[in-house]
Motif scaffolding. Sequence first.
Motif, short mmCIF file in Angstrom:
data_model
loop_
_atom_site.label_atom_id
_atom_site.label_comp_id
_atom_site.label_asym_id
_atom_site.label_seq_id
_atom_site.Cartn_x
_atom_site.Cartn_y
_atom_site.Cartn_z
N THR A 122 -6.65 -55.58 -46.50
CA THR A 122 -6.68 -54.13 -46.69
C THR A 122 -5.54 -53.45 -45.95
O THR A 122 -4.86 -52.57 -46.48
CB THR A 122 -8.03 -53.57 -46.23
N LYS A 123 -5.31 -53.86 -44.71
CA LYS A 123 -4.23 -53.26 -43.93
C LYS A 123 -2.86 -53.60 -44.52
O LYS A 123 -1.91 -52.83 -44.38
CB LYS A 123 -4.31 -53.72 -42.48
N LEU A 126 -2.59 -51.18 -47.75
CA LEU A 126 -2.82 -49.75 -47.51
C LEU A 126 -1.54 -48.92 -47.44
O LEU A 126 -1.47 -47.84 -48.06
CB LEU A 126 -3.66 -49.57 -46.25
N LEU A 169 -12.66 -46.28 -43.25
CA LEU A 169 -11.46 -46.24 -44.08
C LEU A 169 -11.60 -45.20 -45.19
O LEU A 169 -10.65 -44.47 -45.50
CB LEU A 169 -11.20 -47.61 -44.69
N GLU A 172 -10.76 -41.83 -43.91
CA GLU A 172 -9.34 -41.70 -43.58
C GLU A 172 -8.44 -41.73 -44.81
O GLU A 172 -7.35 -41.13 -44.82
CB GLU A 172 -8.93 -42.83 -42.63
#
Length: 265
Positions: A122-123, A126, A169, A172
């Motif tokens: 995911t990071k 993103l 997440l 955000e």
Amino acid sequence: MVSFKNRLVWITGASSGIGRELALLLAEEGAHLILSSNDPKELSKVADECREFTSFCQEYPFDLSKPEEVNSTAETVVNTFGNIYLLINNGGISQRSLVKDTPVEIDRRIMEIDYFSYVILTKAVLPGMIEAGEGFIAATSSISGKFGFPLRSAYAAAKHAIQGFFETLRAEAKPHNISVTIAYPGRIQTNISLHAIDSKGNKHGVMDPGQQNGMPARECAKRYIRAIKKRKPEVYIGKSEILMVHIKRLFPRLFFRIVTKIKPT
């Protein structure tokens, strides 16, 4: 309704079960697919099936239990293909062992596969989604992500962690037009119980009756994709076992009486 036709979609755990059905359904829609799992042979079979429907399907097998492989694959995929439109974190492993019998190494292994791999991937995608101003991220949890259940302490812990991370997440990412969906499947007709590990790290090797009689994986995948397209924050998928989530929320004392009496299969 959102369409994934000609959009780049990355699915982990794509060689079997829910992941396979997600891949096939999205291929039928015309999505451009990147498929991953730790089983190259089976992954290749799924990819060949998908290529009957979509012109773009790439295979990237790697082991979710090895952070260095997860990191390197994520870097390769992002550098090669650019922005991912939809990431479905779906790979995972279950457990069949009592807390008292389970060494912490098993807990760490399950957390690495079922939670930290999701975080790493995911990071990695993103920043591209933020730059593009759009994107979808999905994470496959379990109803065990809503309550603990015998023989699944590490599994339930990892699935609970998924909820905390991806709910944060979601808050955000909303200003960047990025949608985050968490799926909570119940008993689905997959091989998850066969591949679950015991206290020694060996395969459970038994098809649990609940799994065998559960919802077909294709129906689960259809509901999962529908929830993603509708930008639902979460979706519960299954049969009567989903009631346990609501019983815990509304009648916690009754829930704790029930959960200690249910045969954990």
